[in-house]
Write an enzyme that holds these catalytic residues in place. Structure first.
Site: not given
Length: 593
Positions: A19, A21, A41, A99, A101, A143, A146
């Site tokens: 991912g 962002g 991250k 974690e 997920v 923040d 979705p």
């Protein structure tokens, strides 16, 4: 040939990306120390160059790591590695270990099409469950959107990135700059848009935006720029969801309108109240469209003095499904009476405003609970005393907060309470201690049960040959029995294999005597057989063995075969007992007789 995997701080292996962002990239990873998959991250380079941001980022990640709730993605660790560019310059790389997920982002679920009403309510209820926990811990997310919510395959909602938004916003000077970093202003609260102080009710507003989007498939405020959207948050009223999607119950309009109130004091006071209203609205009777319109006008009207009356009417509307009008409108006499009363009230309010002291407009008996997490109890008590609040110490163990430091308060930081209210201050006593039980001699299953009952974890398990111990029996445990350790600590075990390793005595140059000694040291039963078909060696060697080389069950019998024949192995008379046949003196005496 595959490139060598990157390892952060010598512990976290970085695998494939999963991912990206506005401020970080997320990778699948592996904790080499604890042997578990994680999500890592890694902050973007532009943010990494800001020293103030890195400090704030680390502190907020540490605060988030103290939270443990099924509705929150756990933060395991936060650290900083370095990366050397082509010019040999080292750059800091802040990262968070979380974690891992398995599931879908809520934004992807929304993008896939209309969300069933029951699912929409369940998703928001999960978000509010996470907020209810975090607000009690004194952490405001800032923040909620979705893109920061995961839904697992089993339907469990998990909220992530707690505390990170604060690190970003505290390092940004303008709304435009902050929204560039966070990605969108669609979920901002009015106080965030104006740059005012935020508290737990900011998250209530953002959760209301998410509920609106789940119900209608769109956000209530949209614009070409983040500033344009922020302006709408501050000044414009949302269209009730039922006017966009006629299948949305109007009872949910009342819930959404209260969550999206411009004035934070008109919103739900906390996440628990939001959850209760949401639950009641799903099973309650829908108010009329006129009642919803009246409510919206009162809630978003230009007169701020209507706030208290609006809040009262809203609570009544959302909790009393029996309200109904008995006539189309009031009689004319009532209208004139109402006008007269209103005129008197306006004159009274005007006189009151002109005569009161300016500082007395705000209630003097209301206080905001300050943030004291990380302080000593003495400092926290003083900070509360400065706010005219009373501290009550509650000692509790903590695995993540140092002994003597404040973990959280109840009510949580940012919550408004009455003057002189009692605030429970939870102070860490350090990790809860326990005693390592006696494990040696137990089976592995019994040892695991004993560790669980003592609040300990099973650590590394190593299997080892032990000649006198049956398979799966604990041989040693580290730390030792009766040692005091922190609850949740790991205990390493050495477990017997139930076998011993036998070498090949025919190839290792062993004599028969040496082979017997070696087998006896392994606690094996030894039996020797003579083979008269081959000549005996001096010293005698092992011709063959019944077991091994390799693993042999403990206490087994091993037969060693050794040559016992004479020099002429073909002479049957010479193939008898070596000792008797070889005693020439004894044979001579017999002949004389």
């Amino acid at each position: 040939m595959a490139a060598e995997a990157r390892v952060l701080s010598g512990r976290y292996r970085v695998d494939e990306p999963i991912g990206h962002g506005g401020m970080a990239s997320v990778f699948r990873g592996y904790d080499l120390t604890l042997g578990r998959p994680v999500a890592i991250k890694i902050l973007d380079a532009e943010l990494s160059r800001d020293n103030a941001f890195r400090t704030r980022f680390r502190l907020e990640a540490q605060a988030a790591s103290r939270m443990s709730s099924p509705a929150i993605v756990r933060v395991y660790d936060a650290g900083e590695d370095t990366e050397v560019d082509d010019r040999g310059t080292a750059h800091p790389i802040p990262y968070i270990v979380m974690e891992l997920v398995h599931g879908r982002l809520l934004k992807d679920i929304i993008a896939a099409g209309p969300v069933p009403l029951s699912d929409a309510v369940r998703y928001v209820d999960g978000i509010l469950e996470a907020l209810e926990y975090s607000h009690r811990a004194g952490v405001v997310h800032r923040d909620i959107k979705p893109g920061n919510v995961m839904v697992t395959g089993s339907g469990q909602v998990k909220v992530m990135d707690f505390g990170i938004a604060r690190a970003v916003s505290d390092s940004s000077s303008t709304v435009a700059e902050t929204t560039t970093i966070l990605g969108t202003a669609a979920y901002f609260s009015p106080e965030q848009a104006k740059g005012d102080v935020v508290d737990a009710r900011t998250d209530i507003y953002s959760a209301g935006i998410v509920l609106y989007e789940l119900l209608t498939g769109r956000q209530p405020f949209r614009g070409d720029t983040p500033v344009a959207v922020a302006y709408q948050h501050v000044s414009e009223a949302p269209v009730p969801p039922s006017e966009l999607v006629d299948t949305v119950p109007r009872a949910l309009d009342a819930v959404v309108l209260q969550a999206l109130a411009k004035d934070a004091f008109q919103r739900f006071p906390d996440a628990a109240a939001f959850r209760e209203a949401l639950d009641a609205a799903v099973g309650g009777k829908d108010p009329s469209r006129r009642e919803v319109d009246t409510l919206a006008h009162a809630l978003y009207g230009p007169d701020p003095r209507q706030a208290a009356e609006t809040a009262r009417a809203l609570r009544q509307l959302s909790t009393d499904p029996t309200m109904k009008r008995t006539q189309a409108g009031p009689p004319a006499a009532w209208i004139w009476a109402g006008v007269a009363v209103l005129a008197v009230l306006l004159i009274s309010v005007l006189v009151w405003v002109l005569t009161i002291h300016p500082t007395s407009i705000m209630p003097s008996d209301s206080r905001i609970v300050p943030t004291v997490a990380g302080m000593t109890y003495a400092d926290a008590s003083q900070a509360l005393e400065d706010k005219d609040l009373v501290a009550k110490r509650v000692d509790t163990p903590s695995e993540t907060v140092d002994d003597g430091e404040v973990i959280r308060t109840d009510p949580a930081a940012g919550i408004s309470v009455d003057k002189e209210s009692e605030v429970s201050v939870y102070v860490s006593t350090g990790p809860e201690m326990t005693t390592v039980p006696t494990l040696v001699g137990l089976s592995r299953a019994q040892a695991e049960q004993a560790l669980s009952e003592a609040g300990l974890e099973l650590g590394q398990v190593r299997r080892e040959d032990e000649p006198d111990t049956e398979a799966d029996i604990v041989v040693t445990a580290t730390p030792d029995a009766d040692e005091k350790v922190s609850k949740g600590s790991s205990v390493d075990l050495v477990i017997a294999t139930g076998t011993v390793t036998v070498v090949d005595f025919t190839q290792q140059g062993y004599t028969l005597d040496a082979a017997q000694d070696a087998l006896k040291e392994l606690k094996l039963t030894v039996k020797v057989q003579d083979d008269p078909s081959c000549p005996a060696n001096d010293p005698r060697a092992v011709k063959s063995q019944s077991a091994g080389p390799g693993e042999v069950p403990i206490h087994s019998e091993v037969v060693l075969v050794s040559c016992s024949g004479g020099a002429d192995s073909g002479d049957d008379s010479g193939g008898g007992d070596t000792d008797s046949g070889g005693d020439t003196d004894s044979g001579g005496d017999t002949g004389d007789q």
